[in-house]
Design an enzyme around this catalytic site. Structure first.
Site, short mmCIF file in Angstrom:
data_model
loop_
_atom_site.label_atom_id
_atom_site.label_comp_id
_atom_site.label_asym_id
_atom_site.label_seq_id
_atom_site.Cartn_x
_atom_site.Cartn_y
_atom_site.Cartn_z
N LYS A 1 4.58 -7.50 0.69
CA LYS A 1 4.00 -6.69 1.79
C LYS A 1 5.07 -6.30 2.55
O LYS A 1 5.20 -6.79 3.67
CB LYS A 1 2.79 -7.28 2.44
CG LYS A 1 1.62 -6.30 2.90
CD LYS A 1 0.44 -7.47 3.28
CE LYS A 1 -0.36 -6.60 4.09
NZ LYS A 1 -1.23 -5.38 3.28
N1 PMP Z 1 -2.91 -3.18 -2.11
C1 PMP Z 1 -2.37 -2.85 -0.85
C2 PMP Z 1 -1.21 -1.71 -0.88
C3 PMP Z 1 -2.39 -3.39 0.32
O1 PMP Z 1 -2.09 -3.07 1.42
C4 PMP Z 1 -3.59 -4.37 0.28
C5 PMP Z 1 -4.11 -5.26 1.53
N2 PMP Z 1 -3.23 -6.25 2.04
C6 PMP Z 1 -4.27 -4.74 -0.94
C7 PMP Z 1 -3.89 -4.27 -2.06
C8 PMP Z 1 -5.19 -5.94 -0.73
O2 PMP Z 1 -4.78 -6.98 -0.62
P1 PMP Z 1 -5.45 -8.28 0.16
O3 PMP Z 1 -6.82 -8.53 -0.74
O4 PMP Z 1 -4.63 -9.29 -0.05
O5 PMP Z 1 -5.88 -7.73 1.38
#
Ligand code: PMP
Length: 302
Positions: free
Chosen positions: A155
């Site tokens: 991220k």
């Molecule tokens: N894809 C992207 C590009 C994101 O930014 C997120 C949010 N963090 C997700 C998927 C979903 O991830 P999570 O379920 O861990 O929040």
């Protein structure tokens, strides 16, 4: 979300401080070059007090992202977990959204080696992220960053320029959200969400090749399997839309949210369908500590 509306305490480099006092220098590496890494986490109310959903997994993921960005955090994962708990307690939140960020400070060379590393944790009250029963989604003219162009499992704030361009483009055309295809013309993910398609008792979701495989995605896969659905990770083409009765996004902010249409293709008359409703309801019970099977996903704020 107006962060100015509520006075808040944030944790900044080991010190609890007022949000207004947590300032950063202009010539911050991560501001110019997108080299920060962060995580979005939710804390939910439960009958036993606030609890943070899959906190340790999120922090593990944060440290993975940090490693990808060459960061050597001066804290352990357990110490960051503790700092997050302290932020929620200091703010007296019963439910909130939590944002830990690791970023490189003052240095203007592109290479961040030697730059000071800063760590901050903010939290605020954030209700439902997506407005309405379903969202209208536009397939983005931008493709998802190629997995060989960046580290998509991390991220990294810079990866979000791709998401922002897609969202601006979708909004301009009257849509709520964007959907990325990847370089192979397969469906990848939303700007900040993963995606699932429903066909009978099967859920189809893109493989983790070109996406950020979210913690909500993993949780929903578990819930769906427990509900008797078959979960298939595979390449999905945009031409397959007519086979699917329902589609939904997952993510920490979005939680489980039905998609009413993708471009001109409408699902379930723009309403939330029965499969999304069922999965969403189990997910909501899980995050609020009302389903024994998923209690291990909750980290109590004590
Ligand atoms: N894809 C992207 C590009 C994101 O930014 C997120 C949010 N963090 C997700 C998927 C979903 O991830 P999570 O379920 O861990 O929040």
């Amino acid at each position: 979300m107006n962060v100015k509306a509520s006075p808040q305490k944030v944790w900044f480099d080991g010190v609890m401080t007022d949000l207004a006092d947590a300032r950063i220098p202009l010539l911050t590496h991560s501001l110019f070059y997108g080299s920060a890494v962060f995580e979005g986490i939710r804390c939910y109310s439960t009958s036993k007090g606030p609890a943070i959903f899959r906190l340790e997994e999120h922090i593990h993921h944060l440290f993975h992202s940090a490693k990808v960005m060459g960061m050597v955090p001066p804290y352990t994962e357990a110490e960051i977990v503790r700092a997050i708990i302290d932020v929620v307690k200091q703010n007296n939140f019963d439910q909130c959204y939590i944002r830990p960020i690791f970023f490189y400070g003052e240095k203007m060379d592109l290479i961040p080696l030697g730059a000071p590393l800063h760590i901050a944790i903010a939290a605020w009250q954030w209700g439902k992220y997506l407005a309405g029963e379903t969202v209208a989604v536009k397939v983005s003219p931008y493709i998802r960053l190629h997995p060989h162009s960046s580290e998509m499992s991390a991220k990294i704030s810079g990866n979000y320029a791709n998401s922002i361009l897609a969202l601006l483009n979708a909004k301009k055309d009257g849509f709520d959200k964007a959907l990325f295809l990847d370089a192979d013309d397969c469906i990848a993910e939303g700007a900040g969400e993963n995606i699932f398609f429903v066909e009978g008792k099967s859920l189809h979701t893109p493989t983790d090749r070109a996406i950020l495989p979210g913690i909500t995605r993993a949780s929903v896969m578990q819930i769906a399997t427990d509900l008797g659905y078959k979960v298939v990770e595979r390449d999905i083409s945009i031409n397959e839309m007519p086979r699917f009765s329902e589609v939904f996004f997952t993510g920490t902010a979005a939680e489980v949210n039905a998609i009413g249409k993708i471009n001109g293709h409408v699902f379930n008359d723009m309403h939330e369908g029965p499969v999304v409703r069922e999965i969403k309801s189990v997910y909501q019970r899980a995050v609020h500590g009302e389903d024994k099977r998923y209690l291990a996903w909750l980290y109590p704020v004590l």
